[in-house]
Design a protein around this motif. Sequence first.
Motif, PDB file in Angstrom:
ATOM      1  N   VAL A   9       0.922  -1.349  -0.586  1.00  0.00           N
ATOM      2  CA  VAL A   9      -0.275  -0.110  -0.220  1.00  0.00           C
ATOM      3  C   VAL A   9       0.601   1.393   0.208  1.00  0.00           C
ATOM      4  CG1 VAL A   9      -0.506   0.255   2.244  1.00  0.00           C
ATOM      5  CG2 VAL A   9      -1.896   1.217   1.362  1.00  0.00           C
ATOM      6  N   TRP A  10       1.850   1.044   0.762  1.00  0.00           N
ATOM      7  CA  TRP A  10       2.934   2.622   0.443  1.00  0.00           C
ATOM      8  C   TRP A  10       3.953   2.362  -0.816  1.00  0.00           C
ATOM      9  CZ3 TRP A  10       7.904  -0.166   0.032  1.00  0.00           C
ATOM     10  CH2 TRP A  10       7.957  -1.049   0.277  1.00  0.00           C
ATOM     11  N   CYS A  11       3.792   2.302  -1.770  1.00  0.00           N
ATOM     12  CA  CYS A  11       4.431   1.430  -2.932  1.00  0.00           C
ATOM     13  C   CYS A  11       3.537   1.816  -3.796  1.00  0.00           C
ATOM     14  CB  CYS A  11       4.957   0.626  -3.287  1.00  0.00           C
ATOM     15  SG  CYS A  11       5.509   0.409  -5.185  1.00  0.00           S
ATOM     16  N   PRO A  12       4.382   3.660  -4.549  1.00  0.00           N
ATOM     17  CA  PRO A  12       3.723   4.218  -5.005  1.00  0.00           C
ATOM     18  C   PRO A  12       3.648   3.487  -6.825  1.00  0.00           C
ATOM     19  CG  PRO A  12       5.092   5.961  -4.064  1.00  0.00           C
ATOM     20  CD  PRO A  12       5.690   4.961  -3.982  1.00  0.00           C
ATOM     21  N   LEU A  15       0.659   1.353  -6.804  1.00  0.00           N
ATOM     22  CA  LEU A  15      -0.542   2.149  -7.333  1.00  0.00           C
ATOM     23  C   LEU A  15      -0.451   2.788  -8.769  1.00  0.00           C
ATOM     24  CD1 LEU A  15      -0.485   4.548  -4.083  1.00  0.00           C
ATOM     25  CD2 LEU A  15      -1.991   3.200  -4.370  1.00  0.00           C
ATOM     26  N   VAL A  16       0.431   3.176  -9.310  1.00  0.00           N
ATOM     27  CA  VAL A  16       0.454   3.505 -10.531  1.00  0.00           C
ATOM     28  C   VAL A  16      -0.588   2.493 -11.056  1.00  0.00           C
ATOM     29  CG1 VAL A  16       1.679   4.107 -12.515  1.00  0.00           C
ATOM     30  CG2 VAL A  16       2.277   5.122 -10.377  1.00  0.00           C
ATOM     31  N   ARG A  18      -2.368  -0.482 -10.735  1.00  0.00           N
ATOM     32  CA  ARG A  18      -3.767  -0.854 -10.615  1.00  0.00           C
ATOM     33  C   ARG A  18      -4.516  -0.486 -11.742  1.00  0.00           C
ATOM     34  NH1 ARG A  18      -5.371   0.680  -4.272  1.00  0.00           N
ATOM     35  NH2 ARG A  18      -3.064  -0.887  -3.122  1.00  0.00           N
TER      36      ARG A  18
ATOM     37  N   TRP B 211       5.785   7.413   2.324  1.00  0.00           N
ATOM     38  CA  TRP B 211       5.454   5.879   2.624  1.00  0.00           C
ATOM     39  C   TRP B 211       3.912   5.578   3.610  1.00  0.00           C
ATOM     40  CZ3 TRP B 211       6.056   3.563   7.798  1.00  0.00           C
ATOM     41  CH2 TRP B 211       7.160   4.087   8.344  1.00  0.00           C
ATOM     42  N   LEU B 214       0.596   7.726   2.596  1.00  0.00           N
ATOM     43  CA  LEU B 214       0.169   6.149   1.613  1.00  0.00           C
ATOM     44  C   LEU B 214      -0.662   5.421   2.383  1.00  0.00           C
ATOM     45  CD1 LEU B 214       2.358   6.058  -1.309  1.00  0.00           C
ATOM     46  CD2 LEU B 214       0.772   6.852  -1.179  1.00  0.00           C
ATOM     47  N   PHE B 215      -0.175   4.760   3.738  1.00  0.00           N
ATOM     48  CA  PHE B 215      -0.520   3.862   4.693  1.00  0.00           C
ATOM     49  C   PHE B 215      -1.578   4.572   4.832  1.00  0.00           C
ATOM     50  CE2 PHE B 215      -0.803  -0.100   6.272  1.00  0.00           C
ATOM     51  CZ  PHE B 215      -1.488  -0.113   7.873  1.00  0.00           C
ATOM     52  N   SER B 218      -4.336   4.790   2.817  1.00  0.00           N
ATOM     53  CA  SER B 218      -5.508   3.172   2.956  1.00  0.00           C
ATOM     54  C   SER B 218      -6.030   3.304   3.397  1.00  0.00           C
ATOM     55  CB  SER B 218      -4.099   2.663   2.534  1.00  0.00           C
ATOM     56  OG  SER B 218      -3.508   1.853   3.704  1.00  0.00           O
ATOM     57  N   ARG B 299       8.383  -0.788   9.459  1.00  0.00           N
ATOM     58  CA  ARG B 299       7.099   0.226   8.873  1.00  0.00           C
ATOM     59  C   ARG B 299       6.221  -0.880   9.243  1.00  0.00           C
ATOM     60  NH1 ARG B 299       9.498  -1.459   4.078  1.00  0.00           N
ATOM     61  NH2 ARG B 299       7.951  -4.003   4.179  1.00  0.00           N
ATOM     62  N   MET B 386      -6.871   5.054  -4.090  1.00  0.00           N
ATOM     63  CA  MET B 386      -5.227   5.968  -4.561  1.00  0.00           C
ATOM     64  C   MET B 386      -4.635   6.593  -5.772  1.00  0.00           C
ATOM     65  SD  MET B 386      -4.478   5.622  -0.531  1.00  0.00           S
ATOM     66  CE  MET B 386      -2.653   4.622  -0.629  1.00  0.00           C
ATOM     67  N   GLY B 388      -1.079   7.290  -7.489  1.00  0.00           N
ATOM     68  CA  GLY B 388       0.040   7.204  -7.311  1.00  0.00           C
ATOM     69  C   GLY B 388       1.125   8.128  -8.360  1.00  0.00           C
ATOM     70  N   VAL B 389       2.283   8.757  -8.130  1.00  0.00           N
ATOM     71  CA  VAL B 389       3.111   9.310  -9.196  1.00  0.00           C
ATOM     72  C   VAL B 389       3.842   8.251  -9.504  1.00  0.00           C
ATOM     73  CG1 VAL B 389       4.990  11.125  -9.437  1.00  0.00           C
ATOM     74  CG2 VAL B 389       2.955  11.501  -7.487  1.00  0.00           C
TER      75      VAL B 389
END
Lengths: 89, 422
Positions: A9-12, A15-16, A18, B211, B214-215, B218, B299, B386, B388-389
């Motif tokens: 979930v913390w990995c950009p 997310l890209v 998905r 990180w 983002l968590f 979520s 984490r 979510m 992301g970049v």
Amino acid sequence: MHVLKIGAVWCPACLVMRPRWALIEKEFPNITTSYLEFDEAHPLIHAYNVNESVLPVFIFLNEEGEEIKRMNGEVSKEAITQFITSQQS
Amino acid sequence: MTKTMRILAFFFAILVVPALPFQPIHAQSDLHTVPIYFFKSEGCPHCAKEAFFLSQLAKEKPHIRIVEFEVGLNPSNGRLLRDIGNLLRKDVSGVPFTIIGNKTFSGFQSTETTGKELEWHISICETEGCPDPIAQLLPNNSTIGEGTHSDQSHSFETKSDDSIPPSSEQLSPDKTFTVPFIGTLNLKHLSLPILTVLLALIDGFNPCALWILLFLISLLLGMKQRTKMWALGSVFIASSAGVYALFMVAWLNILFFISVLPFVRIAVAALAFIAGGCHLYTLLSKPANGCSIVSNEKRTTMFARVRSILERKSFILSLLGIVGLAFAVNLIELLCSAGIPVVYTHILATTNLPTWRYYLYILLYILVFMLDDLLIFISAMVLLRMVGVTTKYVRTAQLIGGIIMILIGFFLIWKPEWLLFG
């Protein structure tokens, strides 16, 4: 074909990927996918020896559950669809 | 007018008028020459401010004679300053140090404060004359000649003019230099606001604390109450910005005192080189298009803490927990990204600005720095998913950031005046 998608979930980059996978799954309705959260230490993560240093990981499995291809990181939709198409032909 | 009034007017004219506090008008020829001994050091920003002030003053007051001594690179000038300190029994451990008659001025804050004091004392010396105790210490007891300005009266072991950090009016019109593979760049067009936005954008792309955000998002997306989602997420981002701002303000205030010391500039330059090198190393060594998997113990612990905060029944307690979490995470991750804010606050501290504008620039920096976090949070709250970049933008920011930091390191050492904005 079944695809194991391993991400976090913390990995950009995850997310890209998905929305890209959403389009691929729509384009190839005959393939199935499942998502595993890396931090939850799912047994399959261990079973398929996911010890790479890069997330996300996509493991392509044949009907027998054997690994035929593995991709890491942000992969273009074209690269994935090209591989899937080559397997289906 | 009656006769009585004419008599009264006469006595008034001869007795009262001369006693009135009129500013005596002295003919230019009546004014005394005022020697101003100005000790400075190369790369010293407050010295640059005072040098500019004195150069402007010299245009208005032709009877002042400014004699500059560069002490950082000229040991004999440093010895002269120590002798002066012994003679006048003053602490001469810092520059700029200015002597006018028997009066000494240590440091230079601004034209409005120290500048006014200097002008006032110069005016007294012009009209009444002041002793010159320094003359006896000068080599060959030389006196100051007439009609010379600071850039013409380098009688002693001062360096040539191009060693003096130039003021904005003395800046070389050509601040161009060539960077391999990029071409010719001209710093003349670089302003402080542009530099602020540029460095803040590059710093903002540093994923050090991303990180946890983002968590958190979520988990927030799993909440039913949208008000609570927005409140907790916004408080986390605001608290993260607060930690960063506190650090920058604290460092800025420290630099106000120590930036005059030559070794501080060198230390900041070294940090710029290290930060730039780290950016480029990360670019080359880390995966081109994914997320590195690092030890998950930290984490896992942090995620458990976040979950427990969000599961609290009391909204206030959750808010307080989020604030504490933001402070803890960002303080820890500050080491990961301290290079750019430290270098930026050094550049800011050496710029001549009203106090409120320093804090405005820090606010601008923080706003731009938090832009990517804000975009990620707001888009997630609006779209309820979510986003992301792509790694491409992060890597581009790392490449640009690395090059810029290394360039700033070079400038701080070899061309510090190019980073003096005002």
